[in-house]
Design an enzyme around this catalytic site. Sequence first.
Site, PDB file in Angstrom:
ATOM      1  N   SER A   1       0.795  -1.229   0.000  1.00 47.23           N
ATOM      2  CA  SER A   1       0.000   0.000   0.000  1.00 47.23           C
ATOM      3  C   SER A   1       0.829   1.281   0.000  1.00 47.23           C
ATOM      4  CB  SER A   1      -0.942  -0.005   1.196  1.00 47.23           C
ATOM      5  OG  SER A   1      -0.205  -0.079   2.398  1.00 47.23           O
TER       6      SER A   1
ATOM      7  N   LYS B   1     -12.161  -1.679   1.127  1.00 43.20           N
ATOM      8  CA  LYS B   1     -11.441  -0.857   0.148  1.00 43.20           C
ATOM      9  C   LYS B   1     -12.260  -0.749  -1.149  1.00 43.20           C
ATOM     10  CE  LYS B   1      -7.285  -0.834   2.642  1.00 43.20           C
ATOM     11  NZ  LYS B   1      -6.782  -1.877   3.545  1.00 43.20           N
TER      12      LYS B   1
ATOM     13  N   HIS C   1      -5.520  -4.506  -1.239  1.00 44.61           N
ATOM     14  CA  HIS C   1      -5.438  -3.433  -2.239  1.00 44.61           C
ATOM     15  C   HIS C   1      -5.463  -3.969  -3.670  1.00 44.61           C
ATOM     16  CE1 HIS C   1      -4.926   0.292   0.039  1.00 44.61           C
ATOM     17  NE2 HIS C   1      -4.306  -0.446   0.948  1.00 44.61           N
TER      18      HIS C   1
END
Length: 397
Positions: A185, A245, A213
């Site tokens: 990230s 996310k 992610h």
Amino acid sequence: MRDAASFLKQEYDDLVRQELEWKLRVLGGPSTPWCTVDGKKVLMFCSNNYLGLSNHPKLKEAAMRAVETHGAGSGSVRPIAGNMDLHVELETRLAKFKGAEASLVYQTGFAANSGLIPQLAGKGDLIISDELNHGSIIDGVRLSHAERGVYRHGDPEDLAKVLDEAERGATQHRRILIITDGVFSMDGDIAPLDEVASLAKEHGAMVYVDDAHGEGVLGPGGRGIVSHFGLGRDMVHVEMGTFSKAFGVVGGHVSGSKDLRNFAYNKSRTWLLSGSHPPAVVAACLAAVDVLEREPQHVERLWENTRYFKKAMKDLGFDIGKSETPITPVMVGESGKAKQLSAKLFEIGVFALPIIYPMVAQGKARIRTIMNAALQKEDLDFAIGAFEKAGKELGVV
Ligand SMILES: *Cc1c(COP(=O)(O)O)cnc(C)c1O
């Protein structure tokens, strides 16, 4: 008498002195491309809401409908009386989306990592981590009684060394578990999961990837890193992810074999001992999976925006690191300068936070931007213009 709680203030004051405390900003409304932060209208450039799903009408509608049909809360932990039909349906749908035999939903991604990892490896076992793995993995590993090994970030050769050493060592491990983030990230680089998985196979080790992610971003239709590399389920045993996310809601999950699911829900303490998601959350997650399956344009748009932004920033002379994903770090170097750049951007109307030591190494401070599919070309041009103006004023370019 000394006040037993005086350290609370002392330690907080220390953080303030070092400018390391979190200054919390307040979002006054939904997380949309243009949003209100601390009362100012700004372009959101640092949320994890990659696809703009957190405010998608289908997710909002599903959440509201679930409140009507199932109420505001679930009433219990899942193993007792809080396992609703919605929870079961979400796991079935998610497994299908991931092309896995089974999925299990946790309250958060943090709960998945900290609950499952210590069950997968214990005394007499070895866990090998990429050195830049997420904090929730690190905590999961700390809770386990396994021996620990670390390999250099994204470096299969170093992983091979650690595996060889383990094999040659005096104690033979019962099990070896290799854990890596899918997308890192801070830098936006992708783990060499194909090479990690082949090495694991060679050495009879299990593979656990945290794709927080990567899902909704990588692979066909945003199916994540395992699809991105086209790896079979015999190569990657645990695919962990989050609904917080790109899916735009909240909740962790793991996907893999039915055996993994049965093991995980019977053993993970975070799953067994903590209340299940309220119906609105589960229904919104279900709607998010549905949107990903039916509306592939969001993922396409995310990548179009990403390419456009990266090219423009490079052309302006910014150092944007070696990201391969919609996370684009804008490298600044010194912490103070990164903070100034972020403040100037905010003044102009772009919300993007500085990432500084100790989150990244000294001298590696940056503004971390995260692209969003809901941004229009005019928005991107506005952001690029802001970076150009602020960057030139501060001598970053
Ligand atoms: C955000 C994140 C998590 C935690 O997920 P939550 O569902 O927000 O708790 C775990 N691992 C990685 C790599 C993350 O980026």
